[in-house]
Structures are given as C-alpha cells and as structure tokens.
Motif scaffolding. Structure first.
Motif, PDB file in Angstrom:
ATOM      1  N   ASN A   5       0.757  -1.356  -0.042  1.00 35.57           N
ATOM      2  CA  ASN A   5       0.070   0.154  -0.125  1.00 35.57           C
ATOM      3  C   ASN A   5       0.823   1.345   0.012  1.00 35.57           C
ATOM      4  O   ASN A   5       0.330   2.298   0.268  1.00 35.57           O
ATOM      5  CB  ASN A   5      -0.951  -0.076   1.064  1.00 35.57           C
ATOM      6  N   PRO A   7       3.215   3.579  -1.957  1.00 33.78           N
ATOM      7  CA  PRO A   7       3.627   3.860  -3.419  1.00 33.78           C
ATOM      8  C   PRO A   7       5.320   3.687  -3.603  1.00 33.78           C
ATOM      9  O   PRO A   7       5.920   4.273  -2.893  1.00 33.78           O
ATOM     10  CB  PRO A   7       3.250   5.323  -3.698  1.00 33.78           C
ATOM     11  N   ARG A  12       3.564   9.786  -6.992  1.00 27.95           N
ATOM     12  CA  ARG A  12       2.293   9.511  -6.108  1.00 27.95           C
ATOM     13  C   ARG A  12       2.495  10.598  -5.035  1.00 27.95           C
ATOM     14  O   ARG A  12       1.211  11.176  -4.530  1.00 27.95           O
ATOM     15  CB  ARG A  12       2.366   8.181  -5.485  1.00 27.95           C
ATOM     16  N   ILE A  16      -0.624  13.383  -3.909  1.00 32.19           N
ATOM     17  CA  ILE A  16      -1.121  13.477  -2.856  1.00 32.19           C
ATOM     18  C   ILE A  16      -0.746  14.892  -2.141  1.00 32.19           C
ATOM     19  O   ILE A  16      -1.803  15.588  -1.581  1.00 32.19           O
ATOM     20  CB  ILE A  16      -0.750  12.449  -1.845  1.00 32.19           C
ATOM     21  N   ASN A  94       3.470   9.552   1.506  1.00 32.67           N
ATOM     22  CA  ASN A  94       3.541   8.241   1.532  1.00 32.67           C
ATOM     23  C   ASN A  94       2.848   7.586   2.526  1.00 32.67           C
ATOM     24  O   ASN A  94       2.481   6.453   2.434  1.00 32.67           O
ATOM     25  CB  ASN A  94       5.062   7.549   1.342  1.00 32.67           C
ATOM     26  N   CYS A  97      -0.794   6.611   2.396  1.00 32.74           N
ATOM     27  CA  CYS A  97      -1.230   5.595   1.295  1.00 32.74           C
ATOM     28  C   CYS A  97      -1.421   4.152   2.107  1.00 32.74           C
ATOM     29  O   CYS A  97      -2.074   3.341   1.571  1.00 32.74           O
ATOM     30  CB  CYS A  97      -0.123   5.196   0.429  1.00 32.74           C
ATOM     31  N   ARG A 102      -6.791   5.094   4.802  1.00 32.25           N
ATOM     32  CA  ARG A 102      -7.522   5.157   3.489  1.00 32.25           C
ATOM     33  C   ARG A 102      -9.265   5.050   4.176  1.00 32.25           C
ATOM     34  O   ARG A 102      -9.660   4.699   5.192  1.00 32.25           O
ATOM     35  CB  ARG A 102      -7.446   3.782   2.849  1.00 32.25           C
ATOM     36  N   ASP A 140     -10.200   9.199  -3.132  1.00 28.62           N
ATOM     37  CA  ASP A 140      -9.598   8.124  -2.720  1.00 28.62           C
ATOM     38  C   ASP A 140      -9.145   7.260  -3.646  1.00 28.62           C
ATOM     39  O   ASP A 140      -7.904   6.684  -3.703  1.00 28.62           O
ATOM     40  CB  ASP A 140     -10.264   7.514  -1.359  1.00 28.62           C
ATOM     41  N   TYR A 144      -5.206   6.991  -4.685  1.00 27.55           N
ATOM     42  CA  TYR A 144      -4.597   5.977  -4.133  1.00 27.55           C
ATOM     43  C   TYR A 144      -4.532   4.478  -4.671  1.00 27.55           C
ATOM     44  O   TYR A 144      -3.838   3.436  -4.647  1.00 27.55           O
ATOM     45  CB  TYR A 144      -4.820   5.759  -2.476  1.00 27.55           C
ATOM     46  N   ASP A 148      -2.039   2.876  -8.284  1.00 27.28           N
ATOM     47  CA  ASP A 148      -1.353   1.634  -7.875  1.00 27.28           C
ATOM     48  C   ASP A 148      -1.430   0.613  -8.991  1.00 27.28           C
ATOM     49  O   ASP A 148      -0.528   0.022  -9.433  1.00 27.28           O
ATOM     50  CB  ASP A 148      -2.245   0.855  -6.436  1.00 27.28           C
TER      51      ASP A 148
END
Length: 169
Positions: A5, A7, A12, A16, A94, A97, A102, A140, A144, A148
């Motif tokens: 989970n 990144p 990324r 964010i 990070n 994530c 989440r 979200d 996230y 991925d």
C-alpha cells in the motif's frame, strides 16, 4: 505491515501533496467538517426529539440510519484529517497511502436502508452525507487505488522532466 500500500514512485507523493494543498481539498474539508457538526447538532437535539415520536418500525429504521450516517461521516472526516496532516507537513504523503488511513467502511457507508417514516431533516443529512462520501471515495480511488494498478508516471511531471532534459536544468 506489507509495503503493497506504499507507493513506489515519487509522482504519487506529489499528487497527494498537490491535492492536500488544493482549493478542492479546502472546500471538501470545510464541507465535511460542517456536515459533521450539523449532524451532531441534529442527532443530539431535534433528531432525538423527532425519534421519540416515531412508530416502532420507524424508530428502528431511524436508529439504523443514524448509525449509518455517523459511520459515513466519521470515515470521511478521518480521511480528510489525514489529508490535512499531509497538507500541514505532520504526515509524509507516502504514509497517507497506508491502508489504515484510507477510506473504509464501504459496505456500511454505501448501503441504503428503509426511509419510510423517517424525519425529513434526517433524510436530507443522509443524502448530503452519501454524496460527500461518494466524492471522497472517488478522490481516494483516484489518488491511491487506480494509480497503484497503473503505476504510470504523472503526465505533468513527465513533461517537466522532458523540459529539464531538453534545457539542461
């Protein structure tokens, strides 16, 4: 905890952080916190009084829907507070994530229950919270989850890298 989970690409974290600094985030954050406050006021005041006047079945539906409402809003508020922590530098992008930060509770938050006989104000709060939850869920997923799966570089950052290479900056 697994690193699945977290990144693996720097773009990324940039995405964010950009969102956390955006006007969209600020408006969404304010809307979410205002709705939490309004809902708490209703459930502790007028909603409590209105629930006492309901039939047995409607009172059970009221209890279930008010629980769904508070669960939905707490999920949204938690997610927004994590984004604010990123914005304020209290949390690295990070870290946001990680699964524990989440949006969760999808099964409860996206379900709908019996609305017949429920007070109009509760129904309005349910509708507003559902729309807010869906918007945050969309954010979200975009920030996230979908990234991925793709792990493609951010297009703007790719262009910036090309310009730096071309002009030797």
């Amino acid at each position: 905890m697994s690193d699945l989970n977290v990144p693996s690409t720097p773009w990324r974290a940039e995405v964010i952080q950009d969102f956390a600094r955006s006007e969209l985030f600020q408006r969404t954050f304010q809307e979410g916190m205002d709705l939490v406050e309004e809902t708490a006021g209703y459930l502790d005041g007028a909603g409590r009084q209105a629930s006492k006047l309901l039939s047995r079945n409607a009172a059970l539906a009221y209890a279930a829907e008010s629980m769904r409402l508070t669960t939905r809003l707490m999920q949204v508020a938690s997610w927004l507070l994590v984004q604010r922590a990123v914005r304020e530098g209290d949390m690295p992008p990070n870290a946001a994530c990680e699964e524990r930060y989440r949006l969760a509770g999808e099964e409860v938050c996206r379900a709908t229950g019996e609305a017949e006989g429920l007070p109009t104000e509760l129904l309005t709060l349910l509708d507003r919270s559902e729309r807010l939850y869906e918007r945050v869920r969309h954010l979200d997923r975009r920030m996230y989850v979908e990234g991925d799966a793709e792990e493609a570089p951010h297009p703007v950052l790719t262009q910036q890298d090309r310009l730096k290479t071309a002009f030797g900056s």
